[in-house]
Design an enzyme around this catalytic site. Structure first.
Site, mmCIF file in Angstrom:
data_model
loop_
_atom_site.group_PDB
_atom_site.id
_atom_site.type_symbol
_atom_site.label_atom_id
_atom_site.label_comp_id
_atom_site.label_asym_id
_atom_site.label_seq_id
_atom_site.Cartn_x
_atom_site.Cartn_y
_atom_site.Cartn_z
ATOM 1 N N THR A 101 67.132 13.273 -70.437
ATOM 2 C CA THR A 101 68.119 12.742 -71.385
ATOM 3 C C THR A 101 69.049 13.856 -71.867
ATOM 4 O O THR A 101 69.849 13.623 -72.777
ATOM 5 C CB THR A 101 67.429 12.148 -72.634
ATOM 6 N N ALA A 102 68.901 15.059 -71.288
ATOM 7 C CA ALA A 102 69.650 16.208 -71.834
ATOM 8 C C ALA A 102 71.014 16.335 -71.156
ATOM 9 O O ALA A 102 72.027 15.864 -71.688
ATOM 10 C CB ALA A 102 68.809 17.460 -71.701
ATOM 11 N N ARG A 103 71.047 16.946 -69.992
ATOM 12 C CA ARG A 103 72.278 17.042 -69.215
ATOM 13 C C ARG A 103 71.913 16.972 -67.723
ATOM 14 O O ARG A 103 70.895 17.532 -67.290
ATOM 15 C CB ARG A 103 72.999 18.372 -69.487
ATOM 16 N N GLU A 143 79.629 12.593 -64.144
ATOM 17 C CA GLU A 143 79.766 11.563 -65.190
ATOM 18 C C GLU A 143 81.237 11.402 -65.529
ATOM 19 O O GLU A 143 81.931 12.417 -65.674
ATOM 20 C CB GLU A 143 78.998 11.975 -66.455
ATOM 21 N N HIS A 158 74.336 7.575 -69.766
ATOM 22 C CA HIS A 158 74.493 8.567 -70.845
ATOM 23 C C HIS A 158 74.662 7.863 -72.208
ATOM 24 O O HIS A 158 75.707 7.982 -72.853
ATOM 25 C CB HIS A 158 75.678 9.505 -70.565
ATOM 26 N N ILE A 159 73.606 7.165 -72.614
ATOM 27 C CA ILE A 159 73.679 6.420 -73.893
ATOM 28 C C ILE A 159 72.589 6.873 -74.862
ATOM 29 O O ILE A 159 72.218 6.126 -75.768
ATOM 30 C CB ILE A 159 73.591 4.888 -73.667
ATOM 31 N N GLY A 160 72.090 8.108 -74.666
ATOM 32 C CA GLY A 160 71.006 8.604 -75.521
ATOM 33 C C GLY A 160 71.290 8.458 -77.002
ATOM 34 O O GLY A 160 70.418 8.092 -77.789
ATOM 35 N N SER A 161 72.509 8.750 -77.413
ATOM 36 C CA SER A 161 72.814 8.728 -78.853
ATOM 37 C C SER A 161 73.581 7.466 -79.253
ATOM 38 O O SER A 161 74.089 7.385 -80.384
ATOM 39 C CB SER A 161 73.613 9.976 -79.237
#
Ligand code: DGY
Length: 321
Positions: free
Chosen positions: A238-240, A269, A287-290
């Site tokens: 979930t980082a990069r 991305e 990329h929807i972690g946050s």
């Protein structure tokens, strides 16, 4: 009354953030939420005192060199700052801030979602039912890997890594971690420290990556390190995206060395990796972690807090350079 500083908010942010920004700044918004090119970022820099960007705007050394000196602060709406050349910004005298803490829980939730979904074949199952292809059942059908009671390796026991460790407590997992330095016991809890990744990986049936993207962590999970994992391990990121060598990952997923992977981030991305998308044993998100309402407000407010402090002549809480 003194003039308000001019602020460019590069992407569409939460309503609460944009409303608050408009109270205190002469703000330029992006209601269409389009992505600006390097040339457009440079052109905009002549019009504003501050920029509030997301990780989608790239401040490379070249962009920074061509930016106007008018911009005094880049208050990122992200914890990751790999899109900013910090050395170049520092040399130009631009203050840079980020938004730590406020997205840790949301990102940890997505790490848990990815881990469960990858281990229990959720993407595969969903596709099967959706396509109307679910035509039988047997005890041998869609058997996955159980998380409960397994050993979990956390690479980078920072804020998000610790939030994730807290979240998986209910699964009775034995937690191991790699960090450049061991954490004090009040932060690490019962997690077992490993001084090298090479020492950590062979212990862990599940691994979750939570370290920043830097030149040192580029392709951290490469062919050699993936080979150190126990057969049938599950890898989550979930980082990069740049933390994983994606072609080595594809080989490990194809060969069964890894049972599954859960990925929210990719080298490319937006878009992801079409070769990964061909594999059934990878569960992917864009990329929807946050991306929760609560966290988007909190990220926006944290970035504005940093700007407010800067323009009040104080040290912004999350200043990086
Ligand atoms: C972050 O904050 O770094 C997230 O990945 C969103 O940009």
């Amino acid at each position: 009354m003194a003039e308000k500083p001019t602020l460019w908010i590069t992407r569409k942010l939460s309503e609460a953030t944009e409303t608050r920004a408009a109270q205190d700044y002469d703000v330029q918004l992006n209601p269409e939420d389009r992505v600006f090119s390097a040339d457009e970022i440079i052109a905009k820099s002549h019009e504003v005192d501050a920029i509030l960007p997301c990780h989608s705007e790239i401040f490379s050394a070249d962009v920074v060199a061509r930016m106007s000196d008018r911009v005094k602060i880049i208050a990122n709406h992200s914890v990751g700052v790999d899109h900013c050349d910090l050395a170049a910004l520092k040399a130009k005298g631009v203050v840079v801030t980020n938004t730590p803490d406020v997205l840790s829980d949301a990102t940890a939730e997505i790490a848990l979602l990815l881990m469960l979904a990858a281990a229990r074949r959720a993407g595969e199952g969903d596709r099967l039912v959706r396509a109307g292809l679910w035509d039988s059942w047997s005890p041998a059908f869609m058997v996955g890997t159980q998380m409960t009671g397994k050993r979990l390796g956390i690479v980078g026991l920072g804020r998000v890594g610790r939030a994730f460790a807290k979240l998986v407590q209910g699964f009775g997992m034995e937690i191991h971690y790699y960090n450049r330095k061991p954490l004090p016991q009040e932060q690490a809890g019962d997690a077992v420290y490993h001084a090298t990744i090479e020492d950590l990986l062979p212990q862990c049936q599940f691994v979750s990556l939570h370290c920043p993207a830097t030149p040192e962590t580029f392709n951290l999970m490469n062919k050699e390190r993936l080979a150190l994992l126990p057969d049938g391990a599950v890898l989550v990121n979930t980082a990069r995206g740049t933390l994983i060598d994606e072609s080595a990952l594809i080989d490990a997923l194809r060969s069964g060395k890894l049972a599954a992977a859960g990925l929210d981030v990719f080298h490319t991305e937006p878009g992801g990796n079409p070769e990964l998308a061909k594999l059934d044993n990878v569960f992917m998100l864009p990329h929807i972690g946050s991306a929760t309402r609560e966290t988007r407000d909190a990220m926006g407010f944290r970035a504005l807090d940093n700007l407010d402090a800067f323009f009040a002549g104080q040290e912004p809480r999350d200043r990086l350079v």
